[in-house]
Design a protein around this motif. Structure first.
Motif, short mmCIF file in Angstrom:
data_model
loop_
_atom_site.label_atom_id
_atom_site.label_comp_id
_atom_site.label_asym_id
_atom_site.label_seq_id
_atom_site.Cartn_x
_atom_site.Cartn_y
_atom_site.Cartn_z
N SER A 385 0.83 -1.21 0.00
CA SER A 385 0.00 0.00 0.00
C SER A 385 0.87 1.26 0.00
O SER A 385 0.52 2.27 -0.65
CB SER A 385 -0.92 -0.01 1.23
OG SER A 385 -1.77 -1.16 1.21
N GLN A 388 2.21 1.83 -3.54
CA GLN A 388 1.16 2.32 -4.41
C GLN A 388 0.85 3.80 -4.13
O GLN A 388 0.63 4.60 -5.06
CB GLN A 388 -0.11 1.48 -4.24
CG GLN A 388 -1.23 1.81 -5.21
CD GLN A 388 -0.85 1.49 -6.64
OE1 GLN A 388 -0.12 0.51 -6.90
NE2 GLN A 388 -1.31 2.32 -7.59
N SER A 389 0.83 4.16 -2.87
CA SER A 389 0.55 5.56 -2.53
C SER A 389 1.65 6.49 -3.02
O SER A 389 1.39 7.63 -3.45
CB SER A 389 0.37 5.70 -1.02
OG SER A 389 1.57 5.37 -0.33
N VAL A 390 2.91 6.06 -2.99
CA VAL A 390 4.02 6.88 -3.48
C VAL A 390 3.92 7.07 -4.98
O VAL A 390 4.12 8.18 -5.52
CB VAL A 390 5.36 6.24 -3.08
CG1 VAL A 390 6.52 6.96 -3.76
CG2 VAL A 390 5.55 6.27 -1.59
N ASP A 392 1.19 6.87 -6.81
CA ASP A 392 0.02 7.69 -7.13
C ASP A 392 0.25 9.17 -6.80
O ASP A 392 -0.38 10.06 -7.41
CB ASP A 392 -1.20 7.18 -6.36
CG ASP A 392 -1.62 5.80 -6.82
OD1 ASP A 392 -1.20 5.40 -7.93
OD2 ASP A 392 -2.34 5.10 -6.06
N SER A 393 1.12 9.45 -5.87
CA SER A 393 1.36 10.85 -5.49
C SER A 393 2.18 11.62 -6.51
O SER A 393 2.23 12.85 -6.48
CB SER A 393 2.06 10.90 -4.13
OG SER A 393 3.36 10.34 -4.21
N GLY A 394 2.86 10.94 -7.42
CA GLY A 394 3.70 11.60 -8.42
C GLY A 394 5.06 11.97 -7.93
O GLY A 394 5.80 12.71 -8.60
N ALA A 395 5.45 11.54 -6.77
CA ALA A 395 6.76 11.89 -6.22
C ALA A 395 7.89 11.29 -7.04
O ALA A 395 9.01 11.83 -7.05
CB ALA A 395 6.87 11.42 -4.77
N SER A 398 7.00 11.51 -13.83
CA SER A 398 6.25 10.85 -14.89
C SER A 398 7.17 10.53 -16.04
O SER A 398 8.12 11.29 -16.31
CB SER A 398 5.11 11.77 -15.38
OG SER A 398 4.46 11.20 -16.50
#
Length: 415
Positions: A385, A388-390, A392-395, A398
């Protein structure tokens, strides 16, 4: 000198077994604190008694007579388990071929069968066939003296297993006890019913007859030649056998056969009625009544098992015998699929070795594995989790914003 040696050996064996029984069964109940030590000492005495019996068996090979009572100790020590488990005693039908080549190969097949049963941990072997086949079997067993596993006691069941009925012949079948004893057997099985007749009351077994002719004469001949007698009673399965009826039948057997080493009870199979629409095979009952509690510590009672192999029927039958107070299971040849059509002794030995090994094994039968996650949080799930959160945050940026990617120069992103 031989007689003195025989008497001395018999006395030593009887004393060892008596004190071993005292230490294993009686002393732990009266003095619980000495339970472990007494059982260890009793086991040592049992081992010494078996060692003395093995020495006595060596005297047989050298031409001397076995001391009186040794055969009884051999059978009692194997027909009754000190741990309270049901002993397993297979019946072996040895064919009598007519082809000369098959006759020459029969001796090797019997020796191999004897070795397979011994390594398969059979408690005793019950042989039905000629006395020459019996002698071959017993001779191979004697080669295991001093080794582990040691020789298996042999009980002779006669040479009429495939006959239509013993009662069709006037006077029954003859039992040459002298030849049986010379072959090396420890006991004989005496069916107390003529042919296929079943016992419905004590009147059926007090006529002084058996499948082997005159009962008193046969028993006297067996004891004279050092053989132990094991009577067999075939009970009518449809009859309602209460404890009083069973006690009366067993008392009648003991009054006709003096001091039997064990008693075998047999009955026809009882199958439950089938129900339409059910695909599961129906359980088969061995049809034997429970043994009265007063006899559980007396003469060993063996139950005859005739259920066909498959679907754990043999295991269920042995479990039923243990529940009903029987000391051992007499595994009949009827359990072998197609035993009358396929007398291959190699297959017979492999079958009984597999069956006995499975019944005596405790692995994967009563073993259950229960697991429980006592952790408050799942580390793996929490780490996934977080990843996945990292993302999704874009840190991490791209791929389209990669400054090192020169698309005009030919750079491309593969994966």
């Amino acid at each position: 000198t031989h007689n003195n040696t025989q008497q001395h050996t018999a006395v030593i064996v009887s004393d060892l077994l008596l004190f071993g029984l005292l230490l294993v069964n009686i002393l732990p109940k009266t003095m619980p604190k000495l339970c472990f030590l007494s059982r260890v000492a009793g086991s040592c005495l049992f081992w010494l008694a078996i060692h003395d019996i093995s020495v006595s068996n060596r005297l047989v090979v050298s031409g001397m007579v076995v001391p009186e009572g040794v055969a009884r100790f051999q059978l009692l020590s194997t027909l009754v388990s000190p741990a309270g488990k049901v002993t397993l005693n297979p019946e072996i039908l040895i064919p009598e071929p007519n082809d000369p080549t098959a006759i020459l190969l029969l001796s090797n097949a019997i020796s191999q069968l004897s070795s397979t049963l011994r390594k398969g941990k059979a408690n005793t072997a019950w042989i039905s066939g000629s006395t020459s086949s019996l002698k071959t079997f017993c001779t191979e067993q004697q080669t295991a003296l001093g080794n582990f596993p040691g020789p298996v006691p042999v009980v002779y069941c006669g040479n009429l297993r495939d006959a239509s009925a013993a009662g069709t012949q006037e006077g029954g079948m003859n039992l040459d006890c002298e030849a049986i004893a010379d072959a090396g057997a420890s006991g004989v099985l005496l069916p107390l019913s003529l042919g296929d007749n079943q016992v419905t009351s004590i009147d059926d077994i007090t006529n002084g007859k058996s499948d082997f002719g005159d009962l008193a004469e046969t028993v006297a001949s067996a004891y004279k030649n050092g053989l132990e007698v094991i009577p067999e009673i075939t009970l009518e399965a449809s009859n309602s056998w209460t404890e009083d009826k069973v006690m009366a039948v067993l008392d009648a057997v003991k009054s006709n056969v003096k001091d039997p080493v064990a008693i075998v009870l047999s009955a026809e199979l009882v199958a439950e009625e089938e129900t339409e629409g059910e695909d599961q095979p129906k359980p088969v009952s061995i049809g034997l009544p429970p043994i009265p509690s007063d006899l559980e510590d007396g003469i060993p009672i063996l139950g005859s098992v005739r259920v066909p192999a498959g679907n754990n029927r043999i295991g269920d039958a042995v479990g039923e015998l243990k529940t009903n107070g029987y000391k051992g299971a007499f595994l009949r040849a009827d359990c072998i699929p197609g035993f009358r059509l396929n007398p291959d002794l190699e297959l017979v030995g492999g079958f009984w070795s597999a069956v006995i090994g499975s019944l005596k094994s405790t692995r994967s039968k009563l073993f259950k594995f229960n697991s429980r996650n006592n952790m408050e949080t799942s580390v793996g799930q929490k780490w996934g989790s977080l990843q996945q959160s990292v993302m999704d945050s874009g840190a991490l940026g791209s791929p389209e914003d990669n400054p090192y990617l020169n698309a005009d120069g030919g750079d491309y992103q593969a994966f």
